[in-house]
Design a protein around this motif. Structure first.
Motif, PDB file in Angstrom:
ATOM      1  N   LEU A 257     -15.641   1.522 -16.098  1.00 35.11           N
ATOM      2  CA  LEU A 257     -14.927   2.254 -17.149  1.00 35.11           C
ATOM      3  C   LEU A 257     -15.996   2.856 -18.053  1.00 35.11           C
ATOM      4  O   LEU A 257     -16.867   2.147 -18.561  1.00 35.11           O
ATOM      5  CB  LEU A 257     -14.018   1.327 -17.966  1.00 35.11           C
TER       6      LEU A 257
ATOM      7  N   ASN B 240     -18.565   7.724  -4.783  1.00 29.92           N
ATOM      8  CA  ASN B 240     -17.314   7.059  -4.393  1.00 29.92           C
ATOM      9  C   ASN B 240     -17.052   5.734  -5.088  1.00 29.92           C
ATOM     10  O   ASN B 240     -16.475   4.827  -4.501  1.00 29.92           O
ATOM     11  CB  ASN B 240     -17.284   6.804  -2.877  1.00 29.92           C
ATOM     12  N   LYS B 241     -17.501   5.620  -6.323  1.00 29.64           N
ATOM     13  CA  LYS B 241     -17.243   4.380  -7.035  1.00 29.64           C
ATOM     14  C   LYS B 241     -15.856   4.436  -7.662  1.00 29.64           C
ATOM     15  O   LYS B 241     -15.350   5.505  -7.991  1.00 29.64           O
ATOM     16  CB  LYS B 241     -18.290   4.171  -8.136  1.00 29.64           C
ATOM     17  N   ARG B 242     -15.274   3.265  -7.856  1.00 28.82           N
ATOM     18  CA  ARG B 242     -14.018   3.212  -8.594  1.00 28.82           C
ATOM     19  C   ARG B 242     -14.365   3.369 -10.068  1.00 28.82           C
ATOM     20  O   ARG B 242     -15.045   2.506 -10.645  1.00 28.82           O
ATOM     21  CB  ARG B 242     -13.312   1.876  -8.352  1.00 28.82           C
ATOM     22  N   ILE B 243     -13.961   4.462 -10.636  1.00 28.21           N
ATOM     23  CA  ILE B 243     -14.350   4.708 -12.022  1.00 28.21           C
ATOM     24  C   ILE B 243     -13.249   5.396 -12.812  1.00 28.21           C
ATOM     25  O   ILE B 243     -12.573   6.288 -12.315  1.00 28.21           O
ATOM     26  CB  ILE B 243     -15.634   5.572 -12.107  1.00 28.21           C
ATOM     27  N   SER B 244     -13.077   4.956 -14.056  1.00 24.94           N
ATOM     28  CA  SER B 244     -12.197   5.655 -14.985  1.00 24.94           C
ATOM     29  C   SER B 244     -13.018   6.088 -16.192  1.00 24.94           C
ATOM     30  O   SER B 244     -14.014   5.459 -16.540  1.00 24.94           O
ATOM     31  CB  SER B 244     -11.055   4.741 -15.427  1.00 24.94           C
ATOM     32  N   TYR B 245     -12.578   7.194 -16.786  1.00 26.17           N
ATOM     33  CA  TYR B 245     -13.317   7.741 -17.923  1.00 26.17           C
ATOM     34  C   TYR B 245     -12.341   8.152 -19.011  1.00 26.17           C
ATOM     35  O   TYR B 245     -11.331   8.796 -18.726  1.00 26.17           O
ATOM     36  CB  TYR B 245     -14.131   8.960 -17.470  1.00 26.17           C
TER      37      TYR B 245
ATOM     38  N   VAL C 130     -20.504   9.493 -15.295  1.00 21.57           N
ATOM     39  CA  VAL C 130     -19.240   9.607 -14.557  1.00 21.57           C
ATOM     40  C   VAL C 130     -19.459  10.389 -13.259  1.00 21.57           C
ATOM     41  O   VAL C 130     -19.013   9.982 -12.189  1.00 21.57           O
ATOM     42  CB  VAL C 130     -18.169  10.307 -15.424  1.00 21.57           C
ATOM     43  N   LYS C 131     -20.176  11.493 -13.382  1.00 22.11           N
ATOM     44  CA  LYS C 131     -20.408  12.361 -12.226  1.00 22.11           C
ATOM     45  C   LYS C 131     -21.145  11.604 -11.108  1.00 22.11           C
ATOM     46  O   LYS C 131     -20.761  11.679  -9.937  1.00 22.11           O
ATOM     47  CB  LYS C 131     -21.215  13.581 -12.672  1.00 22.11           C
TER      48      LYS C 131
ATOM     49  N   LYS D  35     -15.922  -2.053 -10.498  1.00 21.77           N
ATOM     50  CA  LYS D  35     -15.047  -1.028 -11.045  1.00 21.77           C
ATOM     51  C   LYS D  35     -15.651  -0.626 -12.386  1.00 21.77           C
ATOM     52  O   LYS D  35     -16.032  -1.489 -13.180  1.00 21.77           O
ATOM     53  CB  LYS D  35     -13.669  -1.652 -11.271  1.00 21.77           C
TER      54      LYS D  35
ATOM     55  N   PHE E 279      -7.608  -1.585 -19.212  1.00 21.80           N
ATOM     56  CA  PHE E 279      -8.573  -1.746 -18.116  1.00 21.80           C
ATOM     57  C   PHE E 279      -8.891  -3.225 -17.885  1.00 21.80           C
ATOM     58  O   PHE E 279      -8.879  -3.713 -16.753  1.00 21.80           O
ATOM     59  CB  PHE E 279      -9.852  -0.965 -18.428  1.00 21.80           C
TER      60      PHE E 279
ATOM     61  N   LEU F  93     -21.155   8.465 -10.569  1.00 23.90           N
ATOM     62  CA  LEU F  93     -20.285   7.433  -9.999  1.00 23.90           C
ATOM     63  C   LEU F  93     -19.218   8.041  -9.091  1.00 23.90           C
ATOM     64  O   LEU F  93     -18.941   7.520  -8.008  1.00 23.90           O
ATOM     65  CB  LEU F  93     -19.655   6.601 -11.120  1.00 23.90           C
ATOM     66  N   ILE F  94     -18.657   9.174  -9.513  1.00 20.16           N
ATOM     67  CA  ILE F  94     -17.642   9.846  -8.678  1.00 20.16           C
ATOM     68  C   ILE F  94     -18.274  10.254  -7.355  1.00 20.16           C
ATOM     69  O   ILE F  94     -17.729  10.003  -6.284  1.00 20.16           O
ATOM     70  CB  ILE F  94     -17.102  11.113  -9.367  1.00 20.16           C
ATOM     71  N   ASN F  95     -19.432  10.876  -7.447  1.00 21.75           N
ATOM     72  CA  ASN F  95     -20.036  11.415  -6.240  1.00 21.75           C
ATOM     73  C   ASN F  95     -20.616  10.344  -5.326  1.00 21.75           C
ATOM     74  O   ASN F  95     -21.054  10.628  -4.226  1.00 21.75           O
ATOM     75  CB  ASN F  95     -21.085  12.467  -6.599  1.00 21.75           C
TER      76      ASN F  95
END
Lengths: 197, 375
Positions: free
Chosen positions: B310, B336-341, B329-330, B308, B367, B332-334
């Protein structure tokens, strides 16, 4: 805090094991429920630091982005659903955002407070003042709501932008669908939720 | 001392005799790592945290030694009931290889010829650091980090961990970092290096052997670096155009407070830092580019990790501004990772990652606490 009716409706529309992007997700309540009950994968977007903290507490993936800067970081067709629950009215360019939502999501869900509700109409008609209602509690000068619309407005918007409406739910001040909201949604409806393809 | 007891601050030195193959192709036959730990490793060794330090950092992240005025560099973040809560977590912070605070580096003795390494010390990359940290992990009997956390160059190490050893990391916190440096970033580093290498005392890197030090150059490098760690806003607020004396003297002595501050920072820095280490650290920053270096492995390893993430940036940081963190972030999102920013509102510039900021601490704490459920 009671779970918002429009969120209940939205979650009932979302199929299990799908991927959801929730725009203006607040404390992440919708995604939390969907994660627990429908095993969805998802991200929430919000730009309020307190919502970021609460969403982290709710164990959802939260991204602190400004929706007015668009969604260019997301790939096309990368989500099953993109949700915009009661945030449409604060967006600088709603048309552009909805276009982006359609690019990213196979289906989009939009809910908003209906400016055509009778109490808004009466306030403007008889008091000659900008309406202040349960779902729109702000004065004209301090409201974050810059793009208010009625259900009728939104139906026209959908037509003009080739948005296929799959389903609509309109609820009253008690967050319920009633005979009245069914007969005259734009007069009795307080919140409208649209499922669009 | 009481606080240190609660923190359970321990310092260790460990020698590794197994050769470490480096990105450059060179091999480090033997090396030493110095590290500190805080908190206590639990029975099933599931509460271990790796904290990675930045360019000028070291293994002393938290706590206060009796001979010190200031505590470790991340004392506000690590400790009992702090965001990285040592009541629950066992924190390991090594001095990076190539550093100058106890781990093998250019200012230590080369075991091969018993001479100070100087310029013979090989350039170490972020990926090499991760390898050395993995060896330290094995030494400690830890199979999986609960968290790998770092800011700036430390954040790059955390990011590298997630793709280099994707199954050995449960949570990854990347603060004020970027997936690679820009030309401007490299340019600043190059000026810093030139300042050091143009110092007449540099002696091609073998200054210690000659009993001199390129202090002028190192101080200049630090002054330049320091400017890029602060923001225009924070400098204005702290110094403005304040004068050291009450009037202008029309000469080239220190006149403005900011000049005095920078000179002080430069001088203070040279007393505790090695110029070759500075050169090495800036180079490993410049080289960092895991997406390009790892090629297809980058994505396939990213797919393996369940970590996960952060990612945190600061609004006034112009060294690694939010837009650079968003590149991570981009990706990781693309994938499919679990990510918060989170983009923290702060006017401290790049150094905001070391400063007190309630929002920043809250985001870290929420977190970490959430991920610690069940420990």
């Amino acid at each position: 805090m009671a779970f918002r009716k429009d969120l209940v409706q939205i979650s009932s529309w979302i199929m299990p094991n799908t991927k959801v992007l929730d725009l203006g997700c607040g404390s992440g309540e919708l995604l939390r429920i969907l994660q627990q009950e429908k095993n969805i994968e998802g991200y929430g977007i919000d730009n309020d630091i307190n919502n970021i903290k609460m969403s982290l507490k709710n164990n959802i993936n939260i991204l602190q982005f400004d929706l007015d800067n668009g969604l260019k970081d997301f790939e096309s067709n990368s989500f099953d659903y993109v949700v915009l629950a009661q945030s449409l009215q604060v967006i600088k360019n709603p048309q552009e955002l909805i276009k982006e939502m359609r690019r990213i999501g196979k289906e989009i869900i939009v809910s908003f407070p209906n400016m055509g509700h009778w109490s808004s109409r009466l306030q403007l008609l008889f008091r000659g003042m900008m309406p202040i209602t349960q779902s729109l509690p702000f004065k004209w000068h301090d409201t974050p709501n810059i793009h208010l619309c009625t259900i009728e407005d939104f139906l026209i918007f959908c037509k003009e932008n080739n948005l296929n409406i799959e389903e609509v739910l309109v609820t009253n001040h008690k967050q319920q669908a009633s005979l009245f909201t069914k007969i005259a949604p734009n007069f009795f409806g307080q919140i409208a939720t649209f499922r669009i393809r | 001392m009481n606080e240190n007891n609660m923190l359970n601050l321990q310092t260790y030195i460990v020698d590794f005799n197994k050769p470490l193959k480096l990105s450059s192709g060179k091999v480090l036959e033997k090396y030493t790592l110095k590290y500190e730990t805080y908190g206590t490793l639990n029975k099933d060794k599931s509460n271990a945290v790796l904290v990675c330090h930045a360019l000028s950092g070291n293994h002393h992240a938290a706590g206060l030694y009796s001979n010190e005025e200031k505590p470790g560099w991340w004392n506000n973040m690590i400790g009992p009931e702090k965001p990285i809560d040592t009541n629950k977590l066992f924190v390991v912070c090594p001095n990076n290889l190539g550093g100058c605070h106890g781990s093998s580096g250019p200012s230590t003795i080369n075991p091969e010829n018993k001479k100070i390494y100087g310029s013979d010390f090989p350039i170490i990359t972020v990926s090499d650091w991760v390898d050395s940290q993995k060896n330290l992990m094995k030494h400690l009997g830890i199979n999986r980090w609960k968290f790998v956390i770092g800011g700036s160059l430390g954040g790059m190490q955390a990011f590298q961990w997630s793709v280099q050893y994707p199954s050995m990391i449960e949570n990854c916190i990347i603060i004020a970092a970027a997936p690679k440096l820009t030309a401007q970033n490299i340019a600043f580093n190059e000026v810093a290096r030139q300042a050091i290498m143009k110092d007449p005392n540099w002696c091609d890197g073998n200054y210690l052997e000659n009993n001199v030090s390129p202090n002028q150059g190192l101080a200049l490098a630090r002054m330049l670096g320091h400017i890029t760690y602060l923001s225009d806003e924070s400098m204005k607020e702290k110094f403005g155009r304040d004068l050291k004396l009450s009037k202008l003297n029309y000469n080239y002595d220190v006149e403005f407070q900011i000049e005095s501050y920078l000179r002080y920072q430069g001088e203070k820095f040279v007393s505790g830092f090695d110029a070759n280490t500075y050169l090495l650290m800036t180079k490993s920053l410049d080289y960092f580019d895991p997406i390009k270096d790892m090629g297809d492995m980058f994505i396939s390893n990213l797919n393996i990790t369940n970590a996960k993430f952060l990612v945190i940036s600061f609004t006034s940081d112009w060294r690694f501004p939010p837009i650079r963190s968003k590149e991570i972030v981009k990706i990781l999102i693309n994938n499919n990772k679990r990510i918060s920013y989170s983009e923290i509102n702060a006017d401290g510039g790049h150094d905001a990652f070391l400063m007190n900021n309630q929002d920043y601490f809250d985001v870290m704490k929420e977190f970490i606490d959430e991920a610690c459920n069940g420990i």
